[in-house]
Motif scaffolding. Structure first.
Motif, PDB file in Angstrom:
ATOM      1  N   LEU A   9      39.435  46.325  40.769  1.00 19.71           N
ATOM      2  CA  LEU A   9      38.307  45.534  40.884  1.00 19.71           C
ATOM      3  C   LEU A   9      39.669  44.400  42.425  1.00 19.71           C
ATOM      4  O   LEU A   9      40.397  43.273  41.612  1.00 19.71           O
ATOM      5  N   LEU A  10      39.668  44.106  43.584  1.00 23.83           N
ATOM      6  CA  LEU A  10      40.239  43.240  44.065  1.00 23.83           C
ATOM      7  C   LEU A  10      39.407  42.936  44.747  1.00 23.83           C
ATOM      8  O   LEU A  10      38.902  43.377  46.012  1.00 23.83           O
ATOM      9  N   GLY A  11      39.436  41.547  45.233  1.00 26.32           N
ATOM     10  CA  GLY A  11      37.936  40.541  45.121  1.00 26.32           C
ATOM     11  C   GLY A  11      39.143  39.511  46.536  1.00 26.32           C
ATOM     12  O   GLY A  11      40.359  38.556  46.030  1.00 26.32           O
ATOM     13  N   SER A  12      38.784  38.597  47.371  1.00 23.36           N
ATOM     14  CA  SER A  12      38.994  37.866  48.396  1.00 23.36           C
ATOM     15  C   SER A  12      38.305  36.679  48.395  1.00 23.36           C
ATOM     16  O   SER A  12      37.672  36.557  47.229  1.00 23.36           O
ATOM     17  N   ALA A  13      38.602  35.536  48.629  1.00 21.79           N
ATOM     18  CA  ALA A  13      37.864  34.262  48.864  1.00 21.79           C
ATOM     19  C   ALA A  13      36.693  34.329  49.497  1.00 21.79           C
ATOM     20  O   ALA A  13      36.736  33.787  50.297  1.00 21.79           O
ATOM     21  N   ALA A  14      35.754  34.463  48.353  1.00 22.22           N
ATOM     22  CA  ALA A  14      34.159  34.289  48.788  1.00 22.22           C
ATOM     23  C   ALA A  14      33.315  33.819  47.634  1.00 22.22           C
ATOM     24  O   ALA A  14      34.258  34.366  46.475  1.00 22.22           O
TER      25      ALA A  14
END
Length: 178
Positions: A9-14
């Motif tokens: 699970l790879l999350g970016s800054a949102a």
């Protein structure tokens, strides 16, 4: 317990990245061993929660590339979900600009044929930028399941975001069927 059902699970800054624990628990309940990777800004946003997220997943939360010779602390991925994926993440990924760990992994995963699903989280003004559409097309042409529009994330007007309405369930359903 070793498993071949490893979800990166790879999350970016949102804003939806701030609500990861229930998403991780839902994936774990479906039998996934979840490894969490974050963009540097997302890791900064979640700095106070990184220890709890590591406890929840049983793996280190990664937000940097490994150093040369450093052993990978994660088991190999069966599938990766890049979500929420910001405008910058989608464009960087499609253009092969791998300055962040999550984009670097996702770019290389295309060549390794690791199944990839992404759900962008952008407003309608950013979604209308010509490069964004080209980047989505590049990723789709590379075999990435991009959940944007009907059946995925529908961009909202600038300033009208609803982070609690991010369709995590849809993303996890597509991961399950990948």
């Amino acid at each position: 317990m070793p498993t071949d059902r490893v979800l990166y699970l790879l999350g970016s800054a949102a804003p939806p990245v701030l609500a990861l624990p229930p998403v991780i628990k839902q994936a774990q309940a479906a039998g996934w061993d979840v490894c969490l990777g974050l963009s540097p800004t997302a890791a900064d946003w979640l700095a106070d929660d990184l220890g709890a997220l590591e406890s929840l997943t049983g793996h280190p939360v990664r937000h940097r590339h490994r150093r040369p010779g450093q052993v990978d602390p994660w088991p190999p991925a069966a599938v990766a979900l890049v979500a929420p994926a910001t405008f910058n993440t989608i464009n960087s990924w499609a253009l092969g600009l791998t300055s962040s760990f999550i984009v670097g992994f996702a770019a290389e995963a295309i060549g390794k044929r690791i199944p990839l699903v992404t759900m962008p989280c952008v407003n309608s003004a950013l979604a209308s930028h010509p490069q964004f559409g080209r980047s989505v097309d590049v990723l789709r042409d590379a075999g990435v399941r991009v959940l944007l529009g009907d059946g995925g994330f529908i961009p909202n007007a600038p300033g009208q975001g609803q982070p609690g309405a991010f369709p995590w369930e849809r993303a996890l359903a597509v991961v399950r069927d990948t």
